[in-house]
Design a protein around this motif. Structure first.
Motif, short mmCIF file in Angstrom:
data_model
loop_
_atom_site.label_atom_id
_atom_site.label_comp_id
_atom_site.label_asym_id
_atom_site.label_seq_id
_atom_site.Cartn_x
_atom_site.Cartn_y
_atom_site.Cartn_z
N PHE A 187 0.83 -1.20 0.00
CA PHE A 187 0.00 0.00 0.00
C PHE A 187 0.86 1.25 0.00
O PHE A 187 1.98 1.25 0.52
N PRO A 188 0.35 2.35 -0.51
CA PRO A 188 1.05 3.63 -0.37
C PRO A 188 1.02 4.10 1.08
O PRO A 188 0.26 3.59 1.92
N ALA A 189 1.85 5.11 1.39
CA ALA A 189 1.99 5.57 2.77
C ALA A 189 0.68 6.07 3.36
O ALA A 189 0.40 5.87 4.55
N LEU A 190 -0.16 6.72 2.54
CA LEU A 190 -1.43 7.24 3.05
C LEU A 190 -2.32 6.11 3.54
O LEU A 190 -2.93 6.20 4.61
N VAL A 191 -2.41 5.03 2.76
CA VAL A 191 -3.26 3.89 3.17
C VAL A 191 -2.69 3.24 4.43
O VAL A 191 -3.43 2.85 5.33
N GLU A 192 -1.38 3.12 4.50
CA GLU A 192 -0.72 2.60 5.70
C GLU A 192 -1.14 3.39 6.93
O GLU A 192 -1.57 2.82 7.96
N ALA A 193 -0.97 4.70 6.83
CA ALA A 193 -1.25 5.57 7.98
C ALA A 193 -2.73 5.52 8.36
O ALA A 193 -3.07 5.43 9.55
N MET A 194 -3.61 5.59 7.37
CA MET A 194 -5.04 5.55 7.64
C MET A 194 -5.42 4.24 8.32
O MET A 194 -6.21 4.22 9.28
N LEU A 195 -4.87 3.13 7.85
CA LEU A 195 -5.19 1.82 8.42
C LEU A 195 -4.77 1.75 9.88
O LEU A 195 -5.55 1.35 10.75
N LEU A 196 -3.54 2.17 10.16
CA LEU A 196 -3.05 2.11 11.54
C LEU A 196 -3.80 3.08 12.45
O LEU A 196 -4.12 2.75 13.60
N GLU A 197 -4.07 4.28 11.96
CA GLU A 197 -4.78 5.26 12.77
C GLU A 197 -6.18 4.78 13.11
O GLU A 197 -6.66 4.93 14.25
N LEU A 198 -6.87 4.20 12.15
CA LEU A 198 -8.22 3.70 12.41
C LEU A 198 -8.20 2.53 13.39
O LEU A 198 -9.07 2.42 14.25
N ILE A 199 -7.19 1.64 13.26
CA ILE A 199 -7.07 0.54 14.21
C ILE A 199 -6.84 1.08 15.62
O ILE A 199 -7.43 0.61 16.59
N PHE A 200 -5.99 2.08 15.71
CA PHE A 200 -5.72 2.69 17.03
C PHE A 200 -6.99 3.31 17.61
O PHE A 200 -7.27 3.15 18.81
N GLU A 201 -7.77 4.01 16.79
CA GLU A 201 -9.00 4.64 17.28
C GLU A 201 -10.01 3.59 17.73
O GLU A 201 -10.72 3.77 18.73
N VAL A 202 -10.08 2.46 17.00
CA VAL A 202 -10.99 1.37 17.39
C VAL A 202 -10.57 0.79 18.73
O VAL A 202 -11.41 0.56 19.62
N LEU A 203 -9.26 0.53 18.91
CA LEU A 203 -8.77 0.00 20.18
C LEU A 203 -9.01 0.98 21.32
O LEU A 203 -9.37 0.59 22.43
N ARG A 204 -8.80 2.26 21.05
CA ARG A 204 -9.00 3.27 22.08
C ARG A 204 -10.47 3.33 22.50
O ARG A 204 -10.78 3.39 23.69
N GLU A 205 -11.37 3.32 21.54
CA GLU A 205 -12.80 3.37 21.86
C GLU A 205 -13.24 2.11 22.59
O GLU A 205 -14.06 2.18 23.53
N ALA A 206 -12.71 0.97 22.20
CA ALA A 206 -13.04 -0.27 22.90
C ALA A 206 -12.54 -0.23 24.34
O ALA A 206 -13.24 -0.68 25.26
N GLY A 207 -11.35 0.31 24.55
CA GLY A 207 -10.83 0.41 25.90
C GLY A 207 -11.64 1.33 26.78
O GLY A 207 -11.76 1.11 28.00
N VAL A 208 -12.23 2.38 26.20
CA VAL A 208 -13.05 3.32 26.97
C VAL A 208 -14.38 2.70 27.34
O VAL A 208 -14.88 2.85 28.46
N ARG A 209 -15.00 1.96 26.42
CA ARG A 209 -16.35 1.43 26.64
C ARG A 209 -16.38 0.20 27.54
O ARG A 209 -17.37 -0.06 28.22
N LEU A 210 -15.29 -0.58 27.53
CA LEU A 210 -15.26 -1.78 28.35
C LEU A 210 -14.95 -1.43 29.80
O LEU A 210 -14.43 -0.35 30.09
N PRO A 211 -15.26 -2.35 30.75
CA PRO A 211 -14.87 -2.11 32.15
C PRO A 211 -13.37 -1.86 32.26
O PRO A 211 -12.58 -2.35 31.44
N SER A 212 -12.96 -1.11 33.29
CA SER A 212 -11.59 -0.60 33.38
C SER A 212 -10.54 -1.71 33.28
O SER A 212 -9.56 -1.58 32.54
N ARG A 213 -10.73 -2.79 34.01
CA ARG A 213 -9.73 -3.86 33.99
C ARG A 213 -9.65 -4.52 32.62
O ARG A 213 -8.57 -4.78 32.10
N VAL A 214 -10.80 -4.81 32.04
CA VAL A 214 -10.82 -5.44 30.73
C VAL A 214 -10.32 -4.46 29.67
O VAL A 214 -9.61 -4.83 28.74
N GLY A 215 -10.68 -3.17 29.83
CA GLY A 215 -10.28 -2.16 28.85
C GLY A 215 -8.77 -2.01 28.76
O GLY A 215 -8.21 -1.90 27.68
N GLN A 216 -8.08 -2.03 29.91
CA GLN A 216 -6.63 -1.94 29.90
C GLN A 216 -6.01 -3.15 29.22
O GLN A 216 -5.04 -3.04 28.47
#
Length: 488
Positions: free
Chosen positions: A323-352
């Motif tokens: 992939f070009p650099a833009l697709v790389e960055a978008m893919l990783l950024e979106l994965i990070f945002e998904v993980l971050r949102e999942a960590g916020v919504r789940l209970p604290s111990r499970v979220g960490q």
């Protein structure tokens, strides 16, 4: 606004009107009481009253008063008032009070019996400090006002109450210091609150959106905080605080862009260390939304600026990436945002656990699969860490969104695209205003005197004036705080 409906002499008619206004709700309780041979009725909604107060004080006082020849001696152990508007009685019942009506009398008593559910005023998790007070706001409005008054014990501290939301009837307090806050600012804030016309107003988000000057801007225009000491500090600079019942946070207005990068820790530590940490936060703002864009522009258009050894290292890591650099960055950024949102919504111990394990497992797997490079992992990780340095959650969210259009501009136009993006962002910040205060002050308009507490913090004794952006009536804050030094 409901029209007044005055009580009549007939007890049954008054009770019937109240029942009709409450649509015969099942939690409306009616106690028949005879007082001096006069039939009476005690009404309350059992889901919002304190049953102990009702049984011990109100009913106890009523039964004791039945043997007293003077009915005005009733309810001496709790707050009570008289009224003749039955609409007032309905509103009082909804708020957790009791209404006592006597037959043949066109007035009734309103008795205080609210049930309070207050959690501990512990330090808020998202605004923790190393030094300084370790308490925070809770949901009841009166508790929050008590925390503010405990730290600002001045007769000039003024509280003005308002009610918003025709159905929710949310109680809002506008708090300011009389001889510091600009009267026009206070009037403007109260006018915007009174102009809210909605069935439902849930604080603080609803109030913030109804009041802000530029609702389509990414940047927050009111500072949200759960710390009483932070509210007091802003009140002493001439700002206004908006505290709503049911919300553990207060809104501060007007604020500037740089207020979101100031932490209470800055004023409780050594000024040189605090200045260094604040400067790091300001640098993190630039890193948080420009680093991925700079990386994309560099490896797409501007390889020549890299040292030869570094260019070879990055090129090797990109050899098998499809992939070009833009697709790389978008893919990783979106994965990070998904993980971050999942960590916020789940209970604290499970979220960490999800945040750590998910990041390690997915990050390692995606690199081994040849979808992204190690270099991109480093860039996105530094970007994420930089966004966490911002003390305000709302500003951090705005910065995270800004990086996506910057990445697109960098992928299309390179460094020129980044430059145009920064110019557009600067113009937008300079145009923004909040309650008549320039959002980008004291840089635009530039005021050298106010720069003592922006990028870095001067010693407390050197901060002799309040910022001009607060529109305070009294700009001078202190004269010679180190007068002992002058006498030596």
């Amino acid at each position: 606004m409901n029209k007044p409906h005055f009580a009549v002499a007939a007890l049954a008619d008054n009770v019937a009107f109240i029942e009709q206004q409450l649509f015969h709700t099942d939690d409306l309780v009616k106690h028949a009481v005879v007082l001096h041979d006069t039939p009476g009725m005690l009404l309350y909604i059992d889901s919002v009253v304190d049953q102990e107060v009702v049984q011990t004080h109100i009913l106890g006082d009523l039964y004791d008063s039945s043997n007293d020849s003077h009915s005005h001696n009733m309810f001496t152990t709790l707050g009570s008032s008289k009224d003749n508007d039955l609409q007032t009685a309905v509103e009082a019942l909804i708020q957790g009070n009791c209404a006592f009506i006597l037959d043949g009398i066109c007035e009734f008593y309103i008795l205080s019996s609210e049930k309070w559910y207050a959690r501990s005023t512990a330090e808020p998790e998202n605004e923790g400090v190393i030094r300084g007070p370790h308490n925070g706001f809770v949901e009841p409005l009166q508790v929050n006002l008590n925390l503010v008054r405990k730290q600002l014990t001045s007769p000039s501290l003024i509280v003005r109450y308002h009610t918003v939301g025709s159905k929710t009837r949310t109680k809002v307090a506008v708090v300011y210091v009389q001889d510091l806050a600009n009267p026009e600012l206070v009037e403007n804030v109260q006018h915007r609150i009174q102009s809210i016309d909605s069935d439902m107003v849930m604080p603080p988000g609803f109030i913030q959106e109804f009041m802000e000057d530029n609702p389509y801007s990414l940047f927050p225009q009111q500072l949200s905080t759960e710390r009483p000491d932070r509210v007091v500090a802003h009140l002493m600079e001439g700002r206004v605080a908006i505290i709503a019942d049911g919300s553990p946070s207060a809104l501060i207005a007007p604020v500037t862009f740089f207020a979101f990068y100031q932490s209470p820790d800055d004023y409780h530590g050594r000024w040189l260390i605090s200045s260094f940490l604040r400067f790091i936060r300001m640098v993190s703002f630039m890193i948080a939304f420009t680093l991925p864009a700079v990386y994309i522009a560099t490896i797409t258009f501007h390889w020549a600026i890299l040292p030869l050894e570094l260019a070879h290292t990055i090129k090797k890591s990109l050899q098998n990436i499809p992939f070009p650099a833009l697709v790389e960055a978008m893919l990783l950024e979106l994965i990070f945002e998904v993980l971050r949102e999942a960590g916020v919504r789940l209970p604290s111990r499970v979220g960490q656990t999800i945040g750590i394990v998910g990041g390690l497992v997915i990050g390692d797997a995606i690199v081994r699969a040849g979808l992204v490079s190690y270099t991109m992992i480093i860039v996105v990780s530094l970007t994420a860490i930089s966004s966490f340095l911002i003390p305000s959650h709302e500003m951090s969210s705005a910065v995270r969104i800004l990086r996506f259009p910057m990445m697109v501009a960098a992928a299309i136009f390179g460094y020129i695209g980044i430059s145009f993006g920064l110019v557009i962002l600067t113009i937008h910040l300079c145009k923004l205003e909040t309650f008549g205060t320039p959002y980008f002050a004291p840089l635009a308009p530039f005021r050298l005197a106010d720069m003592k507490d922006v990028m870095i913090r001067f010693p407390i004794w050197a901060l002799r004036g309040r910022p001009h952006g607060t529109q305070a009536q009294k700009l001078k804050q202190q004269d010679f705080p180190r007068s002992w030094k002058r006498r030596e």
